[in-house]
Design an enzyme around this catalytic site. Structure first.
Site, PDB file in Angstrom:
ATOM      1  N   GLU A   1       0.828  -1.211   0.000  1.00  0.00           N
ATOM      2  CA  GLU A   1       0.000   0.000   0.000  1.00  0.00           C
ATOM      3  C   GLU A   1       0.863   1.261   0.000  1.00  0.00           C
ATOM      4  O   GLU A   1       0.534   2.247  -0.643  1.00  0.00           O
ATOM      5  CB  GLU A   1      -0.975   0.005   1.190  1.00  0.00           C
TER       6      GLU A   1
ATOM      7  N   ASP B   1      -9.556   5.157  -2.175  1.00  0.00           N
ATOM      8  CA  ASP B   1      -8.411   5.618  -2.972  1.00  0.00           C
ATOM      9  C   ASP B   1      -8.958   6.225  -4.273  1.00  0.00           C
ATOM     10  O   ASP B   1     -10.172   6.421  -4.403  1.00  0.00           O
ATOM     11  CB  ASP B   1      -7.431   4.461  -3.249  1.00  0.00           C
TER      12      ASP B   1
ATOM     13  N   TYR C   1      -6.143   6.637   4.149  1.00  0.00           N
ATOM     14  CA  TYR C   1      -6.369   5.560   3.197  1.00  0.00           C
ATOM     15  C   TYR C   1      -5.581   4.302   3.581  1.00  0.00           C
ATOM     16  O   TYR C   1      -6.130   3.205   3.662  1.00  0.00           O
ATOM     17  CB  TYR C   1      -5.990   6.000   1.759  1.00  0.00           C
TER      18      TYR C   1
END
Ligand code: SF4
Length: 357
Positions: free
Chosen positions: A47, A146, A128
């Protein structure tokens, strides 16, 4: 048809989860739907790498990192400069520094926190990333938004407020769809839908699993969402980079410096430059008097500005003032130069070939 309502009965949620079970993308950081969850280290690492970077660009870096540092503890124990060098080419280098910082905090804690708030408190984890890790690694219900999710939700609900004001509405829309069960699968389903079907241009509404509930499709103007704010031109900066060489004991060498602290590309190995920043042009002053030759120019677009950099070359048998190191030209690819400096190095070497064929 407006399908906003409580999850998990929401038909959009159900349709997406069903679609994900047969269409999930295969990615090295992802467990297939229904399989045991992947460890948090791999999900967190992916991520962080995926922030502002494409999946295709991330895959080789992810594989290198996880081969070299097999756990968060191993990454925590790595010298920061090794991690920075391994990150070279992936861009947004502050992420690499925060990655090491975060790994060290997690190693100190003994494990990743499992809830969104605990994850959010770690260095480098924004809303996020914390939500993504909480839901995908730990199965916690968290609202993951996102760029892909933003696009899908704004189209599903035809949110006509321009970004960034629309973000709250988009988050509320995503919240209304997020289920209590399988929130990680749901988050990844939304990301996959945005990446493969509900694409920025030419979305494939005909094969979309949630088309029957999509308000933008019903209006016949899917591409109009999300509504973008008016464009502001990026400032254009001018700078100079200095290609300083000598004939070393083992062959030609170039003078490299390490950029300072936490600024742009901070901590990275680089070519000396004339002090350009996102707000200022460079001074064009070389670091010492010499017969400088113009070796060409490169342009690089950063997030907030574009930079046109002239490459000036000179030889210097003695080291220039200040800290730095002579680096063998034959191994310049191994120096871990950020893309902008790697391009300048390639430009300099091409320029020299033209000058001395
Ligand atoms: Fe996107 Fe079209 Fe699906 Fe709507 S129907 S979510 S616009 S792909």
């Amino acid at each position: 048809m407006d399908a906003r309502g409580d999850s998990p009965q929401n038909p959009i949620t159900q349709a997406l989860l069903a679609w994900y079970r047969s269409h999930a993308r295969t990615l090295p950081w992802r467990a297939p739907p229904g399989a045991p969850r992947m460890e948090a280290y791999r999900i967190w690492l992916s991520e962080v790498m995926l922030q502002q970077t494409t999946v295709a660009a991330v895959i080789p870096y992810f594989e290198t990192f996880t081969r070299r540092w097999t756990s968060v503890e191993a990454l925590a124990a790595a010298p920061e400069e090794d991690v920075m060098a391994a990150w070279a080419g992936l861009g947004y280098y502050s992420r690499a520094r925060r990655l090491v910082e975060c790994a060290r905090v997690v190693a100190g804690l003994g494990a990743f926190p499992q809830d969104e708030a605990g994850l959010r408190a770690l260095p480098g984890l924004g809303a996020y990333t914390a939500a993504a890790v909480a839901s995908i690694a730990f199965g916690q219900r968290a609202v993951v938004v996102d760029g892909n999710v933003e696009r899908v939700v704004s189209r599903l609900f035809a949110i006509d407020t321009p970004l960034p004001t629309a973000k709250t509405l988009i988050r509320d829309g995503a919240d209304s769809l997020t289920p209590d069960d399988h929130p990680g699968d749901f988050a990844q389903a939304m990301m996959d839908l945005g990446a493969t079907i509900c694409t920025p241009r030419s979305p494939k509404c005909l094969i979309c699993p949630v088309a029957e509930w999509c308000e933008a499709r019903a209006e016949g103007k899917a591409e109009a969402y999300p509504v973008k704010p008016p464009k502001v031109a990026k400032p254009a900066r001018i700078g100079t980079v200095f290609w300083i060489t000598r004939e070393g004991p083992q062959g030609a060498e170039v003078w490299l410096v390490r950029r300072e602290g936490k600024g742009l590309l901070g901590g990275m190995r680089a070519l000396p430059e004339d002090g350009w920043t996102a707000r200022l042009d460079g001074s064009r002053q070389p670091p010492f008097a010499a017969a400088w030759r113009d070796l060409g120019a490169v342009t690089h677009v950063f997030t907030h500005f574009s930079l046109t950099m002239t490459v000036q070359g000179a030889t210097a048998p003695t080291p220039p003032e200040g800290p730095g190191e002579w680096w063998p030209l034959a191994r310049i690819d191994e120096a871990g130069l950020p893309t902008v400096f790697a391009r300048a190095a390639a430009r300099a070497m091409a320029g020299l070939e033209l000058e001395f064929p």
